[in-house]
Scaffold this motif. Sequence first.
Motif, mmCIF file in Angstrom:
data_model
loop_
_atom_site.group_PDB
_atom_site.id
_atom_site.type_symbol
_atom_site.label_atom_id
_atom_site.label_comp_id
_atom_site.label_asym_id
_atom_site.label_seq_id
_atom_site.Cartn_x
_atom_site.Cartn_y
_atom_site.Cartn_z
ATOM 1 N N GLU A 64 0.837 -1.204 0.000
ATOM 2 C CA GLU A 64 0.000 0.000 0.000
ATOM 3 C C GLU A 64 0.865 1.245 0.000
ATOM 4 N N SER A 65 1.937 1.226 0.781
ATOM 5 C CA SER A 65 2.858 2.354 0.807
ATOM 6 C C SER A 65 3.539 2.541 -0.537
ATOM 7 N N PHE A 66 3.922 1.426 -1.176
ATOM 8 C CA PHE A 66 4.584 1.518 -2.477
ATOM 9 C C PHE A 66 3.608 1.920 -3.577
ATOM 10 N N THR A 67 2.328 1.624 -3.412
ATOM 11 C CA THR A 67 1.336 2.003 -4.410
ATOM 12 C C THR A 67 1.036 3.491 -4.332
ATOM 13 N N THR A 68 0.879 3.994 -3.115
ATOM 14 C CA THR A 68 0.548 5.418 -2.977
ATOM 15 C C THR A 68 1.721 6.314 -3.368
ATOM 16 N N GLN A 69 2.920 5.905 -3.023
ATOM 17 C CA GLN A 69 4.105 6.686 -3.379
ATOM 18 C C GLN A 69 5.203 5.706 -3.807
ATOM 19 N N PRO A 70 5.317 5.439 -5.120
ATOM 20 C CA PRO A 70 6.296 4.444 -5.579
ATOM 21 C C PRO A 70 7.732 4.876 -5.248
ATOM 22 N N PRO A 71 8.545 3.936 -4.811
ATOM 23 C CA PRO A 71 9.949 4.276 -4.539
ATOM 24 C C PRO A 71 10.698 4.496 -5.847
ATOM 25 N N ARG A 72 11.680 5.388 -5.812
ATOM 26 C CA ARG A 72 12.439 5.696 -7.021
ATOM 27 C C ARG A 72 13.577 4.722 -7.255
ATOM 28 N N SER A 73 14.011 4.050 -6.210
ATOM 29 C CA SER A 73 15.098 3.077 -6.353
ATOM 30 C C SER A 73 14.864 1.949 -5.356
ATOM 31 N N ILE A 74 15.623 0.890 -5.541
ATOM 32 C CA ILE A 74 15.482 -0.244 -4.633
ATOM 33 C C ILE A 74 16.019 0.108 -3.250
ATOM 34 N N SER A 75 17.002 0.997 -3.188
ATOM 35 C CA SER A 75 17.520 1.393 -1.874
ATOM 36 C C SER A 75 16.488 2.214 -1.113
ATOM 37 N N GLU A 76 15.742 3.062 -1.822
ATOM 38 C CA GLU A 76 14.669 3.807 -1.156
ATOM 39 C C GLU A 76 13.569 2.849 -0.690
ATOM 40 N N ALA A 77 13.283 1.851 -1.498
ATOM 41 C CA ALA A 77 12.280 0.856 -1.109
ATOM 42 C C ALA A 77 12.741 0.085 0.122
ATOM 43 N N ALA A 78 14.042 -0.223 0.190
ATOM 44 C CA ALA A 78 14.569 -0.938 1.350
ATOM 45 C C ALA A 78 14.473 -0.086 2.610
ATOM 46 N N LEU A 79 14.753 1.193 2.491
ATOM 47 C CA LEU A 79 14.650 2.083 3.658
ATOM 48 C C LEU A 79 13.204 2.199 4.136
ATOM 49 N N ARG A 80 12.276 2.315 3.203
ATOM 50 C CA ARG A 80 10.873 2.446 3.604
ATOM 51 C C ARG A 80 10.332 1.140 4.175
ATOM 52 N N ALA A 81 10.765 0.019 3.624
ATOM 53 C CA ALA A 81 10.327 -1.269 4.167
ATOM 54 C C ALA A 81 10.891 -1.478 5.567
ATOM 55 N N LYS A 82 12.123 -1.031 5.793
ATOM 56 C CA LYS A 82 12.703 -1.135 7.131
ATOM 57 C C LYS A 82 11.955 -0.240 8.115
ATOM 58 N N ALA A 83 11.554 0.943 7.663
ATOM 59 C CA ALA A 83 10.800 1.843 8.545
ATOM 60 C C ALA A 83 9.432 1.254 8.887
ATOM 61 N N LEU A 84 8.817 0.541 7.941
ATOM 62 C CA LEU A 84 7.490 -0.037 8.189
ATOM 63 C C LEU A 84 7.549 -1.295 9.043
ATOM 64 N N THR A 85 8.542 -2.165 8.797
ATOM 65 C CA THR A 85 8.570 -3.456 9.479
ATOM 66 C C THR A 85 9.565 -3.517 10.621
ATOM 67 N N GLY A 86 10.617 -2.714 10.549
ATOM 68 C CA GLY A 86 11.659 -2.783 11.568
ATOM 69 C C GLY A 86 12.706 -3.833 11.256
ATOM 70 N N VAL A 87 12.592 -4.499 10.107
ATOM 71 C CA VAL A 87 13.531 -5.537 9.715
ATOM 72 C C VAL A 87 14.248 -5.077 8.452
ATOM 73 N N GLU A 88 15.571 -5.156 8.478
ATOM 74 C CA GLU A 88 16.352 -4.722 7.318
ATOM 75 C C GLU A 88 16.559 -5.909 6.373
ATOM 76 N N ARG A 89 16.290 -5.693 5.096
ATOM 77 C CA ARG A 89 16.483 -6.710 4.073
ATOM 78 C C ARG A 89 17.477 -6.185 3.041
ATOM 79 N N SER A 90 18.199 -7.106 2.443
ATOM 80 C CA SER A 90 19.141 -6.703 1.402
ATOM 81 C C SER A 90 18.357 -6.277 0.168
ATOM 82 N N PRO A 91 18.970 -5.466 -0.689
ATOM 83 C CA PRO A 91 18.249 -5.013 -1.891
ATOM 84 C C PRO A 91 17.798 -6.158 -2.794
ATOM 85 N N THR A 92 18.591 -7.210 -2.915
ATOM 86 C CA THR A 92 18.177 -8.314 -3.779
ATOM 87 C C THR A 92 16.984 -9.056 -3.198
ATOM 88 N N ARG A 93 16.952 -9.261 -1.876
ATOM 89 C CA ARG A 93 15.809 -9.927 -1.240
ATOM 90 C C ARG A 93 14.548 -9.081 -1.385
#
Length: 119
Positions: A64-93
């Motif tokens: 839902e977060s990615f739909t409302t405001q799409p991330p511009r890069s995979i690193s931005e997506a990783a930062l936002r996913a970490k902020a939402l879940t609290g778990v850090e994932r590698s860019p490939t995962r």
Amino acid sequence: MLFIQKQLPAFLMPMYLGTIVRVHCNSIRQWINDYLAYGLDSLLQINYGTNTSIPEQQAGSIMESFTTQPPRSISEAALRAKALTGVERSPTRLRTFIKRHQFRFFKTGHIPAKVNTTQ
């Protein structure tokens, strides 16, 4: 006070059974403990592949977060996913997670340096 420990007969020892059926003795012990605690039905259950990761459990809010405001890069997506879940994932995962949920990455072109802006 004297404690007497019950011992299994030698042919029921987990190490002996493990060598017969070529299974590790710890597996035999676990099966015996499950049978004694929960009965035969616990041995017939297949629990393989039932675990889900934290991003999968919270996939709705991430997508839902990615739909409302799409991330511009995979690193931005990783930062936002970490902020939402609290778990850090590698860019490939995270990239495979996003592709699994039918999102695509668009390749964006660059703006040419010599653009005729007068027209």
